[in-house]
Design an enzyme around this catalytic site. Structure first.
Site, PDB file in Angstrom:
ATOM      1  NE  ARG A 140      -6.390  -6.672   1.623  1.00 54.66           N
ATOM      2  CZ  ARG A 140      -7.366  -5.839   1.295  1.00 54.66           C
ATOM      3  NH1 ARG A 140      -8.448  -6.275   0.682  1.00 54.66           N
ATOM      4  NH2 ARG A 140      -7.289  -4.563   1.597  1.00 54.66           N
ATOM      5  CG  HIS A 169       4.275   2.743  17.810  1.00 54.04           C
ATOM      6  ND1 HIS A 169       3.190   1.954  18.069  1.00 54.04           N
ATOM      7  CD2 HIS A 169       4.012   3.315  16.601  1.00 54.04           C
ATOM      8  CE1 HIS A 169       2.318   2.040  17.087  1.00 54.04           C
ATOM      9  NE2 HIS A 169       2.802   2.868  16.170  1.00 54.04           N
ATOM     10  CB  ILE A 170       9.314   7.025  16.938  1.00 51.02           C
ATOM     11  CG1 ILE A 170      10.507   6.134  16.545  1.00 51.02           C
ATOM     12  CG2 ILE A 170       9.241   7.224  18.441  1.00 51.02           C
ATOM     13  CD1 ILE A 170      11.868   6.776  16.806  1.00 51.02           C
ATOM     14  N   GLY A 171       7.231   5.693  14.196  1.00 52.39           N
ATOM     15  CA  GLY A 171       7.166   5.749  12.731  1.00 52.39           C
ATOM     16  C   GLY A 171       6.779   7.116  12.188  1.00 52.39           C
ATOM     17  CD  GLU A 193       3.522  -0.743  20.246  1.00 50.98           C
ATOM     18  OE1 GLU A 193       3.107   0.422  20.452  1.00 50.98           O
ATOM     19  OE2 GLU A 193       3.753  -1.188  19.130  1.00 50.98           O
ATOM     20  CB  SER A 212       2.720  -2.391   9.991  1.00 49.86           C
ATOM     21  OG  SER A 212       3.112  -3.718  10.269  1.00 49.86           O
ATOM     22  NE  ARG A 213      -1.444  -0.191  15.073  1.00 50.55           N
ATOM     23  CZ  ARG A 213      -1.029   0.997  14.604  1.00 50.55           C
ATOM     24  NH1 ARG A 213       0.213   1.156  14.194  1.00 50.55           N
ATOM     25  NH2 ARG A 213      -1.861   2.026  14.557  1.00 50.55           N
ATOM     26  N   GLY A 269       0.851  -1.201   0.000  1.00 55.27           N
ATOM     27  CA  GLY A 269       0.000   0.000   0.000  1.00 55.27           C
ATOM     28  C   GLY A 269       0.883   1.247   0.000  1.00 55.27           C
ATOM     29  NE  ARG A 270      -2.323   5.630   2.349  1.00 57.00           N
ATOM     30  CZ  ARG A 270      -3.538   5.090   2.449  1.00 57.00           C
ATOM     31  NH1 ARG A 270      -4.340   5.097   1.413  1.00 57.00           N
ATOM     32  NH2 ARG A 270      -3.951   4.573   3.581  1.00 57.00           N
ATOM     33  CB  ILE A 271       3.549   2.881   4.600  1.00 52.99           C
ATOM     34  CG1 ILE A 271       2.649   4.005   5.148  1.00 52.99           C
ATOM     35  CG2 ILE A 271       4.882   2.868   5.349  1.00 52.99           C
ATOM     36  CD1 ILE A 271       2.204   3.838   6.593  1.00 52.99           C
TER      37      ILE A 271
HETATM   38  C1  GLV Z   1       0.707   4.794  14.049  1.00 49.68           C
HETATM   39  O1  GLV Z   1       1.076   3.733  14.423  1.00 49.68           O
HETATM   40  C2  GLV Z   1      -0.384   4.967  13.148  1.00 49.68           C
HETATM   41  O2  GLV Z   1      -1.140   4.023  12.897  1.00 49.68           O
HETATM   42  O3  GLV Z   1      -0.550   6.091  12.650  1.00 49.68           O
END
Ligand code: GLV
Length: 316
Positions: A176, A283-285, A265, A235-236, A154-156
Site C-alpha cells: 500500500r 502453519h510452521i513459518g 485453520e 502470512s494468513r 514489509g520485514r518478512i
Molecule cells: C504466526 O503466524 C505469527 O503471526 O507469528
C-alpha cells in the site's frame, strides 16, 4: 501480580516471569486452552501471554477485570479485537523482528518445493515407484531469470526477497505504500496487484490480515496468473480466496501453490489434500527452536515492562 500463559512454550517464559516476581499460571496441555477455561482464567490475570489460537474478542476483553497487557506470541494479531482493546486501554503487543528470518526461510523452502515438485518426488520414493533416472521425470522450472512478485514488502517480504535475490530473479512488489529501501536494495518497482499477478512467475504473500486485506487476492486477481506460475502463502489464509485458488489448481490453470496457512485453520479444505500440484505445511513459518523461544521471551519481556510501569517493547 498474576500472569496467564495460555500454552507451554519454548524458551520457558514462565521462568523469566517468576524471576521478576510474578505469579505465573501456564495452561499445561499442548492444545488450545478451551474457551470456557480461558474466559474464567483471564478474570483475575494482570497480564496474558496469548497465542494466535486464542480469540481475544469483545467477550474476552470484557472478562478482564485488571488485565493491563495482552502479549500475543505471534507477529500477526488478527485474533485480537484491536479497536476494542484500545477503547478499553488494554495494551497489546506482538512479536515482530524475531521471526522474520525463520519465516522467510520457510517461504523459500515452499517456493523451491513448488518449482521443483518436491512433494511428488518424495511421494514417489515412499511409494517405491522410482524405477530409475528419466530425462523427463518431474520437470520443474528454473528460478534464474524469473520474476518474483512480493505481495507486502514489509520485514518478512523483504527478508524473502533478500534470499531470492541470490537465485538471480527479478523482483517486483505490491504494497500500500512505496518502499524506497526495498526498491533500492532489489532494483524493484512497485506495481498494482493486478500487474503483479500478471507479470510474476513466483508470487509470495506477506501481508498482515485485516479488514482491508481479507480476500485481497480474490478470484479475479488469481485468474490473471500465468499458467506456469506458482503462488505461496506464509502470512494468513484469509488473505487469499482459497476456493478460487483451489479451482485454478484443479483445472491446472497455474503450475502449483504452496500453503503454510489456510482459511479456517486447522480444518483445511479437504480438496487440498487430493491435489497433485500443492505443497501443504501446518502453519510452521516461525517454527524453529531459536525463533519460538525468542518470540516467547519477547512476549514475556513486554509483560515485564508493562507491569513495571514501563513502555512495551513491541506494541501493536
Ligand atoms: C504466526 O503466524 C505469527 O503471526 O507469528
Amino acid at each position: 501480580m498474576k500472569v496467564l500463559i495460555t500454552r507451554k512454550l519454548p524458551g520457558e517464559p514462565e521462568k523469566l516471569l517468576k524471576k521478576n516476581g510474578f505469579k505465573v499460571s501456564v495452561y499445561k496441555e499442548d492444545k488450545a486452552i478451551p474457551r470456557g477455561e480461558f474466559l474464567e482464567k483471564i478474570k483475575d490475570a494482570d497480564a496474558v501471554l496469548s497465542l494466535l489460537t486464542e480469540k481475544i474478542d469483545k467477550e474476552a476483553i470484557d472478562n478482564f477485570s485488571k488485565c493491563k497487557i495482552v502479549a500475543n506470541c505471534a507477529v500477526g494479531y488478527n485474533n485480537i479485537d484491536i479497536a476494542y482493546a484500545k477503547e478499553r486501554k488494554l495494551i497489546v503487543t506482538n512479536t515482530p523482528y524475531v521471526l522474520t528470518d525463520a519465516t522467510a526461510d520457510l517461504t523459500v523452502a515452499l517456493i523451491l518445493a513448488c518449482v521443483r515438485r518436491l512433494r511428488e518426488g518424495e511421494q514417489m520414493m515412499r511409494e517405491n515407484k522410482f524405477d530409475g533416472w528419466k530425462p523427463n521425470m518431474l520437470l520443474g522450472f528454473d528460478l534464474k531469470g524469473k520474476t518474483v512478485g512480493i505481495i507486502g514488502a514489509g520485514r518478512i517480504g523483504r527478508a524473502t526477497a533478500r534470499r531470492l535475490k541470490g537465485f538471480g530473479v527479478k523482483i517486483i512488489y505490491f504494497d500500500r505504500k512505496k518502499r524506497d529501501e526495498f526498491e533500492t536494495e532489489f532494483l524493484s518497482t512497485r506495481v498494482n496487484l493486478k500487474e503483479l499477478m500478471k507479470q510474476s512467475d513466483i508470487i509470495s504473500v506477506h501481508l498482515p490480515l485485516s479488514k482491508e486485506t481479507h480476500h485481497i487476492i480474490n478470484k479475479e486477481n488469481l485468474s490473471l496468473m500465468k499458467k506456469s506460475a506458482i503462488i505461496v502463502n506464509t502470512s494468513r489464509g484469509d488473505i487469499l480466496e482459497e476456493k478460487a485458488l483451489i479451482r485454478l489448481l484443479k483445472q491446472k490453470k497455474i503450475f502449483a501453490a504452496g500453503f503454510d496457512v489456510y482459511e479456517n485453520e486447522p480444518n483445511i479444505n479437504p480438496d487440498l489434500r487430493t491435489l497433485e500440484n500443492v505443497f501443504l505445511l501446518p502453519h510452521i513459518g516461525s517454527a524453529t527452536v531459536e525463533t519460538r523461544a525468542a518470540m516467547a521471551l519477547l512476549a514475556a519481556n513486554n509483560i515485564i515492562n508493562v507491569l513495571n510501569g514501563k513502555e512495551p517493547i513491541t506494541p501493536v
